[in-house]
Design a protein around this motif. Structure first.
Motif, PDB file in Angstrom:
ATOM      1  N   MET A  46       0.792  -1.222   0.000  1.00  0.00           N
ATOM      2  CA  MET A  46       0.000   0.000   0.000  1.00  0.00           C
ATOM      3  C   MET A  46       0.832   1.283   0.000  1.00  0.00           C
ATOM      4  SD  MET A  46      -2.947  -1.088  -0.442  1.00  0.00           S
ATOM      5  CE  MET A  46      -3.693   0.513  -0.353  1.00  0.00           C
ATOM      6  N   GLY A  47       2.030   1.276   0.513  1.00  0.00           N
ATOM      7  CA  GLY A  47       2.859   2.480   0.549  1.00  0.00           C
ATOM      8  C   GLY A  47       3.540   2.808  -0.766  1.00  0.00           C
ATOM      9  N   ILE A  48       3.397   1.934  -1.742  1.00  0.00           N
ATOM     10  CA  ILE A  48       3.996   2.141  -3.062  1.00  0.00           C
ATOM     11  C   ILE A  48       2.909   2.675  -3.996  1.00  0.00           C
ATOM     12  CG2 ILE A  48       5.141   1.016  -5.019  1.00  0.00           C
ATOM     13  CD1 ILE A  48       6.841   1.115  -2.419  1.00  0.00           C
ATOM     14  N   SER A  49       3.247   3.679  -4.775  1.00  0.00           N
ATOM     15  CA  SER A  49       2.280   4.319  -5.659  1.00  0.00           C
ATOM     16  C   SER A  49       1.858   3.411  -6.816  1.00  0.00           C
ATOM     17  CB  SER A  49       2.892   5.605  -6.216  1.00  0.00           C
ATOM     18  OG  SER A  49       2.055   6.164  -7.201  1.00  0.00           O
ATOM     19  N   LEU A  50       0.613   3.580  -7.213  1.00  0.00           N
ATOM     20  CA  LEU A  50       0.136   2.906  -8.426  1.00  0.00           C
ATOM     21  C   LEU A  50       0.932   3.367  -9.650  1.00  0.00           C
ATOM     22  CD1 LEU A  50      -3.694   3.021  -7.754  1.00  0.00           C
ATOM     23  CD2 LEU A  50      -2.347   0.945  -8.107  1.00  0.00           C
ATOM     24  N   ASP A  51       1.473   4.579  -9.595  1.00  0.00           N
ATOM     25  CA  ASP A  51       2.294   5.076 -10.706  1.00  0.00           C
ATOM     26  C   ASP A  51       3.543   4.213 -10.898  1.00  0.00           C
ATOM     27  OD1 ASP A  51       0.507   7.129 -11.176  1.00  0.00           O
ATOM     28  OD2 ASP A  51       1.677   8.631 -10.097  1.00  0.00           O
ATOM     29  N   THR A  52       4.114   3.730  -9.805  1.00  0.00           N
ATOM     30  CA  THR A  52       5.277   2.833  -9.907  1.00  0.00           C
ATOM     31  C   THR A  52       4.869   1.515 -10.539  1.00  0.00           C
ATOM     32  OG1 THR A  52       6.477   3.880  -8.097  1.00  0.00           O
ATOM     33  CG2 THR A  52       7.013   1.568  -8.558  1.00  0.00           C
ATOM     34  N   VAL A  53       3.702   1.018 -10.205  1.00  0.00           N
ATOM     35  CA  VAL A  53       3.199  -0.211 -10.816  1.00  0.00           C
ATOM     36  C   VAL A  53       3.022  -0.013 -12.318  1.00  0.00           C
ATOM     37  CG1 VAL A  53       1.221  -1.803 -10.892  1.00  0.00           C
ATOM     38  CG2 VAL A  53       2.131  -1.046  -8.685  1.00  0.00           C
ATOM     39  N   MET A  54       2.455   1.112 -12.701  1.00  0.00           N
ATOM     40  CA  MET A  54       2.274   1.394 -14.134  1.00  0.00           C
ATOM     41  C   MET A  54       3.619   1.524 -14.837  1.00  0.00           C
ATOM     42  SD  MET A  54      -0.901   1.170 -14.515  1.00  0.00           S
ATOM     43  CE  MET A  54      -0.905   1.597 -16.225  1.00  0.00           C
ATOM     44  N   TRP A  55       4.587   2.155 -14.185  1.00  0.00           N
ATOM     45  CA  TRP A  55       5.940   2.299 -14.738  1.00  0.00           C
ATOM     46  C   TRP A  55       6.557   0.923 -14.985  1.00  0.00           C
ATOM     47  CZ3 TRP A  55      10.681   1.165 -12.230  1.00  0.00           C
ATOM     48  CH2 TRP A  55      11.823   1.632 -12.872  1.00  0.00           C
ATOM     49  N   LEU A  56       6.421   0.016 -14.020  1.00  0.00           N
ATOM     50  CA  LEU A  56       6.939  -1.348 -14.185  1.00  0.00           C
ATOM     51  C   LEU A  56       6.253  -2.060 -15.342  1.00  0.00           C
ATOM     52  CD1 LEU A  56       7.244  -2.414 -10.449  1.00  0.00           C
ATOM     53  CD2 LEU A  56       9.133  -2.309 -12.095  1.00  0.00           C
ATOM     54  N   ARG A  57       4.947  -1.899 -15.447  1.00  0.00           N
ATOM     55  CA  ARG A  57       4.213  -2.522 -16.563  1.00  0.00           C
ATOM     56  C   ARG A  57       4.710  -1.989 -17.903  1.00  0.00           C
ATOM     57  NH1 ARG A  57      -1.741  -1.917 -13.840  1.00  0.00           N
ATOM     58  NH2 ARG A  57      -1.530  -3.651 -12.361  1.00  0.00           N
ATOM     59  N   ASN A  58       4.961  -0.691 -17.966  1.00  0.00           N
ATOM     60  CA  ASN A  58       5.461  -0.095 -19.207  1.00  0.00           C
ATOM     61  C   ASN A  58       6.831  -0.633 -19.590  1.00  0.00           C
ATOM     62  OD1 ASN A  58       3.178   1.462 -19.667  1.00  0.00           O
ATOM     63  ND2 ASN A  58       3.987   3.224 -18.564  1.00  0.00           N
ATOM     64  N   LEU A  59       7.588  -1.103 -18.597  1.00  0.00           N
ATOM     65  CA  LEU A  59       8.888  -1.719 -18.859  1.00  0.00           C
ATOM     66  C   LEU A  59       8.759  -3.202 -19.220  1.00  0.00           C
ATOM     67  CD1 LEU A  59      11.083  -0.181 -16.002  1.00  0.00           C
ATOM     68  CD2 LEU A  59      11.088   0.424 -18.436  1.00  0.00           C
ATOM     69  N   GLY A  60       7.532  -3.732 -19.190  1.00  0.00           N
ATOM     70  CA  GLY A  60       7.297  -5.123 -19.568  1.00  0.00           C
ATOM     71  C   GLY A  60       7.200  -6.091 -18.405  1.00  0.00           C
ATOM     72  N   HIS A  61       7.195  -5.584 -17.174  1.00  0.00           N
ATOM     73  CA  HIS A  61       7.087  -6.451 -16.010  1.00  0.00           C
ATOM     74  C   HIS A  61       5.615  -6.739 -15.685  1.00  0.00           C
ATOM     75  CE1 HIS A  61      11.346  -6.135 -15.087  1.00  0.00           C
ATOM     76  NE2 HIS A  61      11.257  -4.829 -15.291  1.00  0.00           N
ATOM     77  N   ASP A  62       5.389  -7.832 -14.996  1.00  0.00           N
ATOM     78  CA  ASP A  62       4.068  -8.195 -14.499  1.00  0.00           C
ATOM     79  C   ASP A  62       3.968  -7.614 -13.088  1.00  0.00           C
ATOM     80  OD1 ASP A  62       1.862  -9.431 -13.328  1.00  0.00           O
ATOM     81  OD2 ASP A  62       2.352 -11.425 -14.082  1.00  0.00           O
ATOM     82  N   ALA A  63       3.285  -6.500 -12.945  1.00  0.00           N
ATOM     83  CA  ALA A  63       3.202  -5.817 -11.655  1.00  0.00           C
ATOM     84  C   ALA A  63       1.747  -5.594 -11.267  1.00  0.00           C
ATOM     85  CB  ALA A  63       3.934  -4.481 -11.720  1.00  0.00           C
ATOM     86  N   VAL A  64       1.445  -5.858  -9.998  1.00  0.00           N
ATOM     87  CA  VAL A  64       0.103  -5.629  -9.462  1.00  0.00           C
ATOM     88  C   VAL A  64       0.234  -4.875  -8.142  1.00  0.00           C
ATOM     89  CG1 VAL A  64      -0.930  -7.651 -10.574  1.00  0.00           C
ATOM     90  CG2 VAL A  64       0.014  -7.860  -8.276  1.00  0.00           C
ATOM     91  N   HIS A  65      -0.832  -4.182  -7.782  1.00  0.00           N
ATOM     92  CA  HIS A  65      -0.895  -3.428  -6.533  1.00  0.00           C
ATOM     93  C   HIS A  65      -2.005  -4.023  -5.678  1.00  0.00           C
ATOM     94  CE1 HIS A  65      -1.197  -0.047  -3.772  1.00  0.00           C
ATOM     95  NE2 HIS A  65      -0.057   0.408  -4.293  1.00  0.00           N
ATOM     96  N   LEU A  66      -1.765  -4.113  -4.379  1.00  0.00           N
ATOM     97  CA  LEU A  66      -2.782  -4.656  -3.474  1.00  0.00           C
ATOM     98  C   LEU A  66      -4.110  -3.915  -3.617  1.00  0.00           C
ATOM     99  CD1 LEU A  66      -0.702  -5.259  -0.228  1.00  0.00           C
ATOM    100  CD2 LEU A  66      -1.679  -7.006  -1.730  1.00  0.00           C
ATOM    101  N   HIS A  67      -4.048  -2.611  -3.797  1.00  0.00           N
ATOM    102  CA  HIS A  67      -5.278  -1.818  -3.924  1.00  0.00           C
ATOM    103  C   HIS A  67      -6.105  -2.237  -5.139  1.00  0.00           C
ATOM    104  CE1 HIS A  67      -8.010   1.537  -3.562  1.00  0.00           C
ATOM    105  NE2 HIS A  67      -7.767   1.841  -4.828  1.00  0.00           N
ATOM    106  N   GLU A  68      -5.443  -2.527  -6.238  1.00  0.00           N
ATOM    107  CA  GLU A  68      -6.142  -2.945  -7.456  1.00  0.00           C
ATOM    108  C   GLU A  68      -6.939  -4.222  -7.228  1.00  0.00           C
ATOM    109  OE1 GLU A  68      -3.456  -1.770 -11.234  1.00  0.00           O
ATOM    110  OE2 GLU A  68      -2.560  -3.254  -9.883  1.00  0.00           O
ATOM    111  N   GLN A  69      -6.478  -5.033  -6.298  1.00  0.00           N
ATOM    112  CA  GLN A  69      -7.116  -6.317  -6.037  1.00  0.00           C
ATOM    113  C   GLN A  69      -8.059  -6.259  -4.836  1.00  0.00           C
ATOM    114  OE1 GLN A  69      -3.691  -8.953  -5.836  1.00  0.00           O
ATOM    115  NE2 GLN A  69      -3.732  -9.188  -8.056  1.00  0.00           N
ATOM    116  N   GLY A  70      -8.274  -5.055  -4.317  1.00  0.00           N
ATOM    117  CA  GLY A  70      -9.175  -4.885  -3.185  1.00  0.00           C
ATOM    118  C   GLY A  70      -8.611  -5.448  -1.888  1.00  0.00           C
TER     119      GLY A  70
END
Length: 120
Positions: free
Chosen positions: A7-31
Motif C-alpha cells: 500500500m505504501g507504493i504508488s500505483l504510478d510505480t506499478v504502471m511504470w513497471l508494466r510499461n517496462l514489460g514487467h508483471d506488476a500488481v498493486h494490493l489496492h487494485e485487487q481490493g
C-alpha cells in the motif's frame, strides 16, 4: 519479473513497471488494502512476486520465517514519490536482479543499497 506493490507504493510505480514489460500488481487494485502483512508475504510467495514496500516489518517477518522467498525490496527514502522510487528501483533491477530471483531482502536508501540473501 513479477512484482506485488504494498500500500505504501504508488500505483504510478506499478504502471511504470508494466510499461517496462514487467508483471506488476498493486494490493489496492485487487481490493486487498487491509491484507495483513503475513498474508501479503504468502501471496507474494505463492504468485512468485517480488514484494515492493516501505514497511520494515516484512524484513523481520522473512527473517523469522526462515524461508528463501519471496524477495522484498524495502524503500527507506525521504522522498517516496513515484519518480524517486522508480529511479532507485531501476538501479536495483540493473544490479540485483539475480539476487531478487533467488531470494533476497534489498533495502534501498538514498545513500546505499543493502542486500541480504535469504534465508537469514
Amino acid at each position: 519479473m513479477k512484482f506485488l506493490a504494498d500500500m505504501g507504493i504508488s500505483l504510478d510505480t506499478v504502471m511504470w513497471l508494466r510499461n517496462l514489460g514487467h508483471d506488476a500488481v498493486h494490493l489496492h487494485e485487487q481490493g486487498l488494502d487491509r491484507l495483513p502483512d503475513p498474508e501479503i508475504l504468502i501471496k507474494a510467495r505463492n504468485e512468485q512476486r517480488v514484494l515492493l514496500t516501505h514497511d520494515l516489518d516484512f524484513g523481520y517477518l522473512l527473517a523469522i520465517s526462515g524461508t528463501q522467498l519471496p524477495s522484498v525490496v524495502i524503500f527507506r527514502l525521504a522522498d517516496m514519490r513515484p519518480r524517486s522510487v522508480n529511479y532507485y528501483l531501476e538501479r536495483v533491477l540493473q544490479h540485483h536482479q539475480d539476487e531478487l530471483t533467488t531470494g533476497a531482502i534489498v533495502i534501498v536508501t538514498e545513500g546505499r543499497t543493502r542486500v541480504r540473501m535469504l534465508p537469514i
